[in-house]
Design a protein around this motif. Sequence first.
Motif, short mmCIF file in Angstrom:
data_model
loop_
_atom_site.label_atom_id
_atom_site.label_comp_id
_atom_site.label_asym_id
_atom_site.label_seq_id
_atom_site.Cartn_x
_atom_site.Cartn_y
_atom_site.Cartn_z
N TYR A 129 3.73 -0.37 -7.18
CA TYR A 129 4.31 0.40 -6.07
C TYR A 129 5.55 1.15 -6.52
O TYR A 129 5.72 2.33 -6.21
CB TYR A 129 4.65 -0.57 -4.93
CG TYR A 129 4.94 0.11 -3.60
CD1 TYR A 129 3.97 0.10 -2.58
CD2 TYR A 129 6.15 0.73 -3.36
CE1 TYR A 129 4.23 0.72 -1.38
CE2 TYR A 129 6.41 1.36 -2.17
CZ TYR A 129 5.45 1.34 -1.16
OH TYR A 129 5.71 1.96 0.03
N CYS A 143 -4.71 9.60 -1.27
CA CYS A 143 -3.37 9.54 -0.71
C CYS A 143 -2.83 8.13 -0.64
O CYS A 143 -1.65 7.93 -0.36
CB CYS A 143 -3.38 10.13 0.71
SG CYS A 143 -3.61 11.92 0.71
N GLN A 144 -3.68 7.10 -0.81
CA GLN A 144 -3.21 5.72 -0.70
C GLN A 144 -3.48 5.00 -2.00
O GLN A 144 -4.53 5.12 -2.62
CB GLN A 144 -3.97 5.02 0.44
CG GLN A 144 -3.67 5.66 1.78
CD GLN A 144 -4.17 4.83 2.93
OE1 GLN A 144 -4.83 3.80 2.72
NE2 GLN A 144 -3.86 5.24 4.14
N THR A 187 -5.10 14.44 3.22
CA THR A 187 -6.27 13.72 2.72
C THR A 187 -7.41 14.67 2.39
O THR A 187 -8.10 14.50 1.37
CB THR A 187 -6.76 12.70 3.75
OG1 THR A 187 -5.62 12.04 4.28
CG2 THR A 187 -7.70 11.71 3.13
N HIS A 244 -3.22 1.19 -3.97
CA HIS A 244 -3.00 -0.25 -3.87
C HIS A 244 -2.19 -0.75 -5.04
O HIS A 244 -2.26 -0.21 -6.13
CB HIS A 244 -4.34 -0.99 -3.81
CG HIS A 244 -5.00 -0.86 -2.47
ND1 HIS A 244 -4.68 -1.67 -1.41
CD2 HIS A 244 -5.95 0.00 -2.02
CE1 HIS A 244 -5.40 -1.32 -0.37
NE2 HIS A 244 -6.18 -0.30 -0.71
N TYR A 294 4.47 4.05 -8.57
CA TYR A 294 3.89 5.10 -7.74
C TYR A 294 5.02 5.95 -7.18
O TYR A 294 4.95 7.18 -7.16
CB TYR A 294 3.12 4.51 -6.55
CG TYR A 294 1.87 3.71 -6.89
CD1 TYR A 294 1.08 4.05 -8.00
CD2 TYR A 294 1.46 2.66 -6.08
CE1 TYR A 294 -0.04 3.31 -8.28
CE2 TYR A 294 0.32 1.93 -6.36
CZ TYR A 294 -0.43 2.26 -7.47
OH TYR A 294 -1.54 1.56 -7.75
N TYR A 304 5.73 9.82 -7.57
CA TYR A 304 5.84 10.68 -6.41
C TYR A 304 7.13 11.47 -6.44
O TYR A 304 7.14 12.69 -6.25
CB TYR A 304 5.76 9.84 -5.12
CG TYR A 304 6.10 10.63 -3.89
CD1 TYR A 304 5.19 11.57 -3.38
CD2 TYR A 304 7.33 10.46 -3.25
CE1 TYR A 304 5.51 12.32 -2.27
CE2 TYR A 304 7.65 11.22 -2.14
CZ TYR A 304 6.73 12.14 -1.65
OH TYR A 304 7.05 12.89 -0.55
N LYS A 312 1.54 4.85 0.54
CA LYS A 312 0.97 6.02 1.18
C LYS A 312 1.79 7.23 0.76
O LYS A 312 3.01 7.24 0.93
CB LYS A 312 1.01 5.87 2.71
CG LYS A 312 0.05 4.79 3.20
CD LYS A 312 0.10 4.69 4.72
CE LYS A 312 -0.73 3.51 5.19
NZ LYS A 312 -0.39 3.09 6.55
N VAL A 313 1.14 8.21 0.20
CA VAL A 313 1.86 9.40 -0.26
C VAL A 313 2.36 10.14 0.97
O VAL A 313 1.56 10.52 1.83
CB VAL A 313 0.94 10.32 -1.08
CG1 VAL A 313 1.69 11.56 -1.54
CG2 VAL A 313 0.37 9.55 -2.28
N CYS A 361 0.79 13.42 2.74
CA CYS A 361 -0.39 13.72 1.93
C CYS A 361 -1.49 14.28 2.79
O CYS A 361 -1.78 13.77 3.85
CB CYS A 361 -0.87 12.44 1.23
SG CYS A 361 -2.35 12.71 0.23
N LEU A 420 0.86 -1.19 0.00
CA LEU A 420 0.00 0.00 0.00
C LEU A 420 0.89 1.22 0.00
O LEU A 420 1.65 1.45 0.92
CB LEU A 420 -0.91 -0.01 1.24
CG LEU A 420 -1.91 1.15 1.33
CD1 LEU A 420 -2.96 1.04 0.23
CD2 LEU A 420 -2.57 1.15 2.70
#
Lengths: 388, 692
Positions: free
Chosen positions: B421, B396-397, B386, B399, B424, B428, B380-381, B384, B378
């Motif tokens: 991931y 912000c999350q 929310t 999968h 992502y 980011y 998580k930014v 972040c 998972l």
Amino acid sequence: MVRAAISLAEPRTARKAGDLDVTLLAATLVTAAVGVVMVYTGSRGTAAAAGLSPHYFLERQALFVLLGIGAMAALAVVDYRRLELFGMVIYGCTIAGLLGVFVIGHHAQGAGRWISLGPIEIQPSEFAIVGLIIGLATFVARRTDGLTWADLFRMLAMAAVPMLLVMAQPDLGTAVIMAVVLVIMLAVAGLPLRTLCLLAVVAGLLLLAAVEVGPKIGLLHGYQFSRLGSFLEQDSKKPSIQQSIWNVKQSKLAIGAGGLHGQGLGNGSQTNNGYVPEQQTDFIFSAVGEQLGIIGSTLLLGLLAVISWRLLRAAQLARDTFGRLLCGGAFAFIAFSTFQNAGMAMGIMPVAGVPLPFVSYGGSAVLCFFMVVGITLSVRRLRGRPAA
Amino acid sequence: MGALVAAPQEVPYRPNLRIAVIGLIFLALFATMVLRLWSLQVLGQKNATAAVHQNVVRVVAVPAPRGEILDRNDRILAGNRVQQQIVLSRYEATVDPGIIPKVAALVGETPAQIDQALSDSQYSVYQPVPILTGAPMATIQYLEEHKSEFPGVSVQQTTERDYPLGNGCGCVAAHVLGYVGPITAKELRDNPKAGYQPSSQVGQSGLEEAYEPYLRGVEGKDELLVNAQNQVVGTLRRTPPKQGDTLVTNIDANLQEAVEGYLRQVIMADRSTRDPTTGVYPAALDGAAVVEDVNTGAILAMASYPSYSLNDWVGGISTAAYDALTQGCQSSLGGCPLDNYAIDGLYTPGSTFKLATATAALADGLVSPSTTVDDTGLFKVPGCNTSLAGGAGAGCQFHDAEASGAGYVNVTKALAISDDYYFYDMGYLFYVDQKQYGPTPIQNVADEYGLDQVTGIDLPGEAQGRVDSQAERELLHKEAPAAFPNTSWYVGDNLEMAFGQGATVVTPIELANAYATFANGGTRYQPQIAAALVDPSTDKVVKRFTPRVVGHVSIPPAAYSAMLQGFEGAVEYGTAASTFQAFAGFSLSQFQIAGKTGTADTAISSITSGTDEPNAWFVGFGPEPNPQYVVAVVVSQAGYGAQAAAPAVMNIFNYLVTNPIGPVQLPSPKNPPTTTPAPSNPPAGASSAPKG
């Protein structure tokens, strides 16, 4: 001196009184021969398209010319002065013929102009012109004390009857020819110039009235005025006159395409493909123009001018009123028919169909033209001789 | 009333003078006529002659046989077939209407149908009207033997398109070839100088449209002589038509047939395989496959599903047939047989887009080939907010769909197992370091791969892909404010874009070409179907289409080999390993394939319900280390790329291993061009009319 100057030139060979006018005879025969050829080349395309033999019109026209020559010869041999005896009868018969059209007439091209007698079809309007010439000449010849106003009106009435009858057929062209014949004969008869002018003015007014009233009382048909009008507006877009404009346009194109010496006999594409309507009759001059060019058409017009000149000269030489008027009428008939026919094909005269003398296809017309030449030959032959 | 004219003996009125005056008047009239003749015949001759010529000559166009379209091995994809055509003269039918029922009985139609054909304004009025095209030999023979009973009826020869492959089904390469149809009023208006007639047949799609100027040939001309009744009376001159140029394509006909079969097969399989998670059968509405030569850009095969038969257009498509092909399909939703989805289908690329993200990250030095990311399942930014991002969809999350919790992965493994991931993280990192890399580093590389621009393939109707960015969002918002309410660009948007989701869409040809660019080391060619144009009469090459470089992607060697290993890993041990290892009829050690799966939420589902199956992609290339082919297959709303698209790619490579594609062969003289012999019968109208 004056007399000599105004006298129409005379070939030396024909000086002798009582001579046969060889020039007239030759010109007539040559023109008729040219006519037969022109009828053939102008008609074979349309004849074939109509499912006829391409020689159909050729054979018939040749027969008509032979009949015409026979009639001419007969009339040339007979003393023309005998005609005076039956003048009014002849005139009356032709009027009866015109009336006959309305009883047993046969319609062609929307105009009832024909009387069918078995295989023969007669066009009485052509004979009516000859009848009118003989009738008017007889009338004047019998007024040995000169003409009175009453006589003039009688003559006008004599002409008006056949003119109205042919207009009702409707055949405007023949009526116009009759009017011209009348005027020329009156002039030859010696009607004073001012009276002639007066007549012209009255005729003009009458024509105007006819244009206004004629169609309403069924005397003239709308299309005739359309045609007359189309002569003046050859670029018009009016639908009612498109057909006549198209006809004249195609005719002018055919003549124009002839150029200097023509496409050659039998070669004109306008002629061969039937673009010009009525090409063996009313528009035959376009076939001449396309195939023979300006040289050929001028020569043909020259032949007809020679014929006209000989007829007018015969009028000049005639010693009696009857003969002079007969020749004057014959001249008017042939010369003006030529101008009307060729002028229409060239677009300088209104669309009112009349035959080109000796050239257009048609038995009645050919016969009538030969007849008036025959009469003139008789007048020439017998001038100065006492009546038989 | 006094005497109007005195008795002749009293006052002679000089008749000679009068007669002379009359004579002069008429002389003037005759002179006028001669002057008029001069004006008409001497001055006006030229114009009159031209007008007369126009009167009698009608120019009728004789259509030229279209140029043939060949595959790379001299096999005919689209040829011409000579047809026996029974024609009826309009003129004869007018003159003798009794012929109409007789002709109707002869060809098995109703007299009303014949009447309709006779009044069809499509046909020139100077040419006999076609009554029956493709008449059987028996009818032709009967007609020859009973000629006198059928006046005005004759037999002509005409050509029409013929598609010999696939037992004449007209279905092989239908989208690539395209169909031929009557010119539209607009096309006629837009090409005033091209010499088209209202009856002209023109290419309406595919290669037929793209190469119309070459394929159409040069129309012949019959200069017919007609009379005033418009009857044809003869032929003045006849200029025979010149057949259009032969178009030699890069397509391999056998491969094309195979690709179409595999695409159909995989789509059928997708439709009958229930999605284990949702329990529904995928719609698998449409799909496309592209096989491209990575070293030239030559398109070796291109298929689109659903398809249609080109034969429907031969001799004119019926309204019913056309309706059947166009109704029940909306191009916005997919599944239209006439669409060539290989070039006009816009699909979300999903993980196949990671090509661009990985290239950007490595080439820009954001990471090195050995940099690892710890996939915890998972993402998580960091930091972040929310409340800021949550309402905007991205959140912000994130999968990891396929490779959840894979642990430490570098770029090679991330590509092989399609580790979301990792990407992502790339999204980011690029987002937070915009100062160094600019606002659109990934998009820039995607642009270099050509993913956001038309490839320029020689087919009409290519769609343009779109790579998501703030600028694109603003454009979309302007076009459709309701569907795209948000124009802001949050970190979450950058993450989605980095792994091929969001508003990014690409066409199969764009994606195939992007992977071809990678496969050859960074040179982007323009995809080309045409190889050469050849004059059919001389077999001389009129035009040769050489490979055309349209762009470059610079990939450092270390980055290249790391990525290539990742793509090879996808086939060997990664996402597509099961498919390739279970079914491939060849050993990867002999024919090394590299590739990438893609499983992309459809653009529609991300906006609307979210119940649609994802678009399934697989794009593969090989054989490494000297790759020759790239094969891309997409099936819309079909499921996972590895299961729903990769089997087709595997089958295609199976085929390529046993049937390698050779060089393009130009037509040899043994393959003479089809020509149309001039009709031996004269125009029917001529029989009854005199010759000019």
